[in-house]
Structure formats: structure tokens, C-alpha cells
Design a protein around this motif. Structure first.
Motif, PDB file in Angstrom:
ATOM      1  N   GLY A  45       5.408   4.939  -7.727  1.00  0.00           N
ATOM      2  CA  GLY A  45       4.864   3.417  -7.826  1.00  0.00           C
ATOM      3  C   GLY A  45       3.113   3.480  -7.937  1.00  0.00           C
ATOM      4  N   GLU A  46       2.744   2.394  -7.881  1.00  0.00           N
ATOM      5  CA  GLU A  46       1.569   2.001  -8.181  1.00  0.00           C
ATOM      6  C   GLU A  46       0.409   2.522  -6.143  1.00  0.00           C
ATOM      7  OE1 GLU A  46       0.646  -1.969  -9.446  1.00  0.00           O
ATOM      8  OE2 GLU A  46       1.885  -1.385 -11.298  1.00  0.00           O
ATOM      9  N   ASP A  47      -0.108   2.917  -6.878  1.00  0.00           N
ATOM     10  CA  ASP A  47      -0.897   3.517  -4.753  1.00  0.00           C
ATOM     11  C   ASP A  47      -0.135   4.152  -3.923  1.00  0.00           C
ATOM     12  OD1 ASP A  47      -3.941   3.714  -6.667  1.00  0.00           O
ATOM     13  OD2 ASP A  47      -2.977   1.478  -5.883  1.00  0.00           O
ATOM     14  N   ARG A  69       8.074  14.720  -5.519  1.00  0.00           N
ATOM     15  CA  ARG A  69       8.264  13.217  -4.828  1.00  0.00           C
ATOM     16  C   ARG A  69       8.019  12.591  -4.691  1.00  0.00           C
ATOM     17  NH1 ARG A  69      12.444  15.982   0.029  1.00  0.00           N
ATOM     18  NH2 ARG A  69      13.781  14.165  -0.832  1.00  0.00           N
ATOM     19  N   VAL A  70       6.870  11.928  -4.535  1.00  0.00           N
ATOM     20  CA  VAL A  70       6.173  10.898  -4.302  1.00  0.00           C
ATOM     21  C   VAL A  70       4.591  10.931  -5.104  1.00  0.00           C
ATOM     22  CG1 VAL A  70       5.124   9.228  -2.200  1.00  0.00           C
ATOM     23  CG2 VAL A  70       6.898  11.014  -1.675  1.00  0.00           C
ATOM     24  N   PHE A  71       5.158   9.920  -6.055  1.00  0.00           N
ATOM     25  CA  PHE A  71       4.186   9.947  -7.115  1.00  0.00           C
ATOM     26  C   PHE A  71       3.355   8.503  -7.471  1.00  0.00           C
ATOM     27  CE2 PHE A  71       8.378  11.086  -9.147  1.00  0.00           C
ATOM     28  CZ  PHE A  71       7.988   9.887 -10.478  1.00  0.00           C
ATOM     29  N   ASP A  72       2.267   8.467  -8.074  1.00  0.00           N
ATOM     30  CA  ASP A  72       1.637   7.209  -8.493  1.00  0.00           C
ATOM     31  C   ASP A  72       2.174   7.719  -9.362  1.00  0.00           C
ATOM     32  OD1 ASP A  72       0.061   6.779  -5.916  1.00  0.00           O
ATOM     33  OD2 ASP A  72      -1.573   8.419  -6.808  1.00  0.00           O
ATOM     34  N   PRO A  96      11.597   3.324  -6.352  1.00  0.00           N
ATOM     35  CA  PRO A  96      10.103   2.552  -6.518  1.00  0.00           C
ATOM     36  C   PRO A  96       9.938   1.667  -5.202  1.00  0.00           C
ATOM     37  CG  PRO A  96      12.281   1.437  -7.631  1.00  0.00           C
ATOM     38  CD  PRO A  96      12.610   2.570  -6.522  1.00  0.00           C
ATOM     39  N   GLU A  97       8.008   1.518  -5.803  1.00  0.00           N
ATOM     40  CA  GLU A  97       7.937   0.476  -4.936  1.00  0.00           C
ATOM     41  C   GLU A  97       7.206  -0.574  -5.986  1.00  0.00           C
ATOM     42  OE1 GLU A  97       3.455  -0.377  -2.785  1.00  0.00           O
ATOM     43  OE2 GLU A  97       5.085   0.821  -1.248  1.00  0.00           O
ATOM     44  N   ILE A  98       7.724  -1.988  -5.778  1.00  0.00           N
ATOM     45  CA  ILE A  98       6.344  -3.033  -6.674  1.00  0.00           C
ATOM     46  C   ILE A  98       5.979  -3.760  -5.859  1.00  0.00           C
ATOM     47  CG2 ILE A  98       6.550  -4.794  -7.951  1.00  0.00           C
ATOM     48  CD1 ILE A  98       8.477  -2.829  -9.706  1.00  0.00           C
ATOM     49  N   GLN A  99       4.647  -3.532  -5.803  1.00  0.00           N
ATOM     50  CA  GLN A  99       3.268  -3.771  -5.299  1.00  0.00           C
ATOM     51  C   GLN A  99       3.492  -4.472  -4.350  1.00  0.00           C
ATOM     52  OE1 GLN A  99      -1.555  -3.275  -5.851  1.00  0.00           O
ATOM     53  NE2 GLN A  99      -0.557  -0.951  -5.367  1.00  0.00           N
ATOM     54  N   PHE A 100       3.706  -5.661  -5.444  1.00  0.00           N
ATOM     55  CA  PHE A 100       3.516  -7.231  -4.695  1.00  0.00           C
ATOM     56  C   PHE A 100       4.908  -7.512  -5.822  1.00  0.00           C
ATOM     57  CE2 PHE A 100      -0.845  -6.746  -4.025  1.00  0.00           C
ATOM     58  CZ  PHE A 100      -0.631  -6.875  -2.077  1.00  0.00           C
TER      59      PHE A 100
END
Length: 354
Positions: A45-47, A69-72, A96-100
Motif C-alpha cells: 500500500g501507499e507509505d 513482504r512489506v512494501f510501498d 493491502p492498505e487503502i490509505q483512506f
């Protein structure tokens, strides 16, 4: 270490020491534990990597588990979700993380047309064990593009599970259960209660309650099962259905009014624990639904319908809803937009007037 318990995890929660955590710390702890247990889990995800996420939910994980394993990712939600679908089909368990949550819409096609249908389209040959994390809702003065509550969109899609924690304990346990699930799960995290105790249960600055959404969280591995609601407190005057931040708002308002309400934290919208809801409404005869999202076609409409269908002959008053308004998110008026003591109080008074 034994073969039966290779991670030396407590056999039961009563064996586990606990410590005070806010929701961000609990989420980070869940990710850390699961990445330690399963080398197929990756975070993107982003950042989320070097910086540790805009809210610090992934802080320290890249340093511990490495860049593979943990990448921007680029600022491309379509690409983030699309890549996660491919990883899942390959055999990984992407988180995945969606920042908002406001920025999840470019990835809807990948979620709806690919991830949600993977198991069915392949006749069970492939699954999509994707856990999409995203902060949602208002309360941090983020404006129109950082404050939306789109949970109802995902509850409409067959094949996707929708999870919303209200406490650090559940944030950790539900996230672990979501990561272990073999189907796609959306975990919306209410950022208004990310960092623990805060002021803000009001719709007028002169009406303020203190809340305490931090709490003791067991160390180590445990799961909060998907599809099981939590009875926050028992009562007989009416049933209150809510989730996320609104659980704490409802608790504060009803305590102030001295109402003997039964408050139910849904925890997962899909699958929904309708049995717990039904049992409570049959006992109280009255029901109030509270959520932050807009009113029309919000998840509250589904809840009202289910209660009416299943509990009609037990209802002593029409089911009430207190929600956000059918407007674009009003940055300068967000505290008036939220369900708060005035509108919730008026709905309670209507329900109890007889």
C-alpha cells in the motif's frame, strides 16, 4: 517449542498477559503476529513500508520482515487491489492498505469482478484470501475526500465480508480472523477512535462526553470470530444497533439519559449476526439503528428491514434510524453531521414516549 504449539502461543486467552493498547497498536500487533506465523502474508500500500503508514498501523513491520513482504506501492488503488488479487490467486495472503476509504473506488472493479467471484468462477479451484484494511469515517477534520463511510457498498456484493471493529480488542481479533479467512474481507477501521481516549461525542461544542475506546488487549494470538455480534451492555428498554465509533457515542448518550438500553456492536456487517439482533428486539420490543454514513441506502436500511421482517409482532414502536445526512460530507459542519446527543436523544424519546 512443541509441535502442537510451535509459536508458544497461549492455549486460551486466560493464559495470555494483556496490556493497554489503542486501536492502532492493536492492529499493528495483529499484523506482526500473523506475519510471524505465516510467511505467505504480505502487506502492500501507499507509505506502508519505510514510513509505517500514514496512521502508523504498519510501523516497524518492514524493518522486521523485509521489503519483499512489506512494501510501498504507487498511488494507484486499482493497482494495489489488482496486484493483491493476483497474489491471492498465486497462493499468498495479501493485506493491502487503502490509505483512506474515500480512495477505494478505483479498486472496486478488481474487488467486485475478480476477488469476490474468484471462488465461484473457478468452481472452488482458487480462493481470494485478501484482507483490505482502510480507515473510514470522519472526526479528524479530513474534509470530503478523507472522511467518507462507504461500508454499505460492500455489503451489497456477494462474496465479500465487511468488518468494522469498535475496540482495540476486536480490532486485533477481527483482523486476525479476516487474514485467516479464505475469502476477501474488507476491514474498515474507524479512525476517529484510532488513538484511544478522546473528547468528541457531541453535536454542539457545549455538549461533550469523554470516551475511552482504548483498552486491555491480550498479547499473542487470538481470533474474534466473524459473524458474531457483541452485546456491549444488556438492557430492557430498547435495542440499539451500531458499529464502529457509533458504539461509543451511543454508550455515552444513553448513559447520560439514564436509559436501560441493550447496545449491540454488530462487529461484522457481512456476515451479520441476525440471531443476536432478533433475540434482543424480541426482548425489548423497540429498536434504534445508528450509523455515521448517509441515510439513503445506508446499511441501517437493511437492518431496519430485517428487524421488521423478523420481529414485527414483537415491535411496540416503529424502528428508528439516526444517521448522517444525504449530503456530500460537510467538512466545516462535520460535528453536526454525525449522530450525536441531540438527534439520538430525540429518537430515544420518540421510542420511549409510550
Amino acid at each position: 517449542m512443541s509441535e502442537k504449539n510451535p509459536m508458544n502461543m497461549p492455549e486460551t486467552l486466560t493464559d495470555a498477559p494483556a496490556r493497554e493498547m489503542n486501536m492502532i497498536e492493536a492492529i499493528n500487533d495483529a499484523l506482526d503476529i500473523m506475519m510471524e506465523r505465516d510467511p505467505d502474508i504480505v502487506i502492500l500500500g501507499e507509505d506502508v513500508g519505510y514510513f509505517g503508514g500514514v496512521f502508523r498501523a504498519t510501523a516497524g513491520l518492514q524493518k522486521k520482515f523485509g521489503r519483499n513482504r512489506v512494501f510501498d506501492s504507487p498511488i494507484n488503488e486499482c493497482g494495489i487491489i489488482g496486484a493483491a488479487v493476483g497474489m491471492a490467486a498465486y497462493g499468498l495472503r495479501p493485506v493491502p492498505e487503502i490509505q483512506f476509504a474515500d480512495y477505494i473506488y478505483p479498486g472496486l472493479d478488481q474487488l467486485i469482478s475478480e476477488a469476490a467471484r474468484m471462488r465461484y468462477r473457478s468452481a472452488g479451484q482458487f480462493t481470494a484470501p485478501i484482507t483490505v484494511r482502510s480507515p473510514f469515517g470522519g472526526g479528524i477534520f479530513g474534509g470530503q475526500t478523507h472522511s467518507q463511510s462507504p461500508e454499505a457498498l460492500f455489503t451489497h456484493v456477494a462474496g465479500i465480508k465487511t468488518v468494522i471493529p469498535a475496540t482495540p480488542y476486536d480490532a486485533k481479533g477481527l483482523l486476525i480472523a479476516a487474514i485467516e479467512d479464505n475469502d476477501p474481507v474488507i476491514v474498515f477501521e474507524p479512525k476517529r477512535i484510532y488513538n484511544g481516549p478522546f473528547d468528541g461525542y457531541y453535536d454542539k461544542p457545549s455538549r461533550t462526553w469523554k470516551g475511552h475506546p482504548g483498552g486491555l488487549v491480550p498479547e499473542g494470538y487470538y481470533r474474534t470470530p466473524l459473524g458474531k455480534a457483541r452485546i456491549v451492555r444488556e438492557g430492557s428498554a430498547l435495542t440499539v444497533l451500531a458499529y464502529g465509533t457509533m458504539i461509543h457515542v451511543a454508550e455515552a448518550v444513553l448513559a447520560e439519559k439514564g436509559v436501560d438500553a441493550e447496545i449491540i456492536d454488530l462487529r461484522t456487517l457481512v456476515p451479520l449476526d441476525i440471531e443476536t439482533v432478533e433475540k434482543s428486539v424480541e426482548k425489548t420490543g423497540k429498536c434504534l439503528v445508528i450509523h455515521e454514513a448517509t441515510r439513503t441506502s445506508g446499511f441501517g436500511a437493511e437492518l431496519v428491514t430485517l428487524v421488521q421482517e423478523r420481529c414485527f409482532y414483537h415491535l411496540e414502536a416503529p424502528v428508528e434510524r439516526v444517521t448522517g445526512f444525504d449530503t456530500p460530507y460537510p467538512h466545516s459542519l462535520e460535528w453536526a453531521y454525525f449522530p450525536g446527543p441531540v438527534r439520538i436523544g430525540e429518537a430515544v424519546d420518540r421510542l420511549l414516549k409510550d
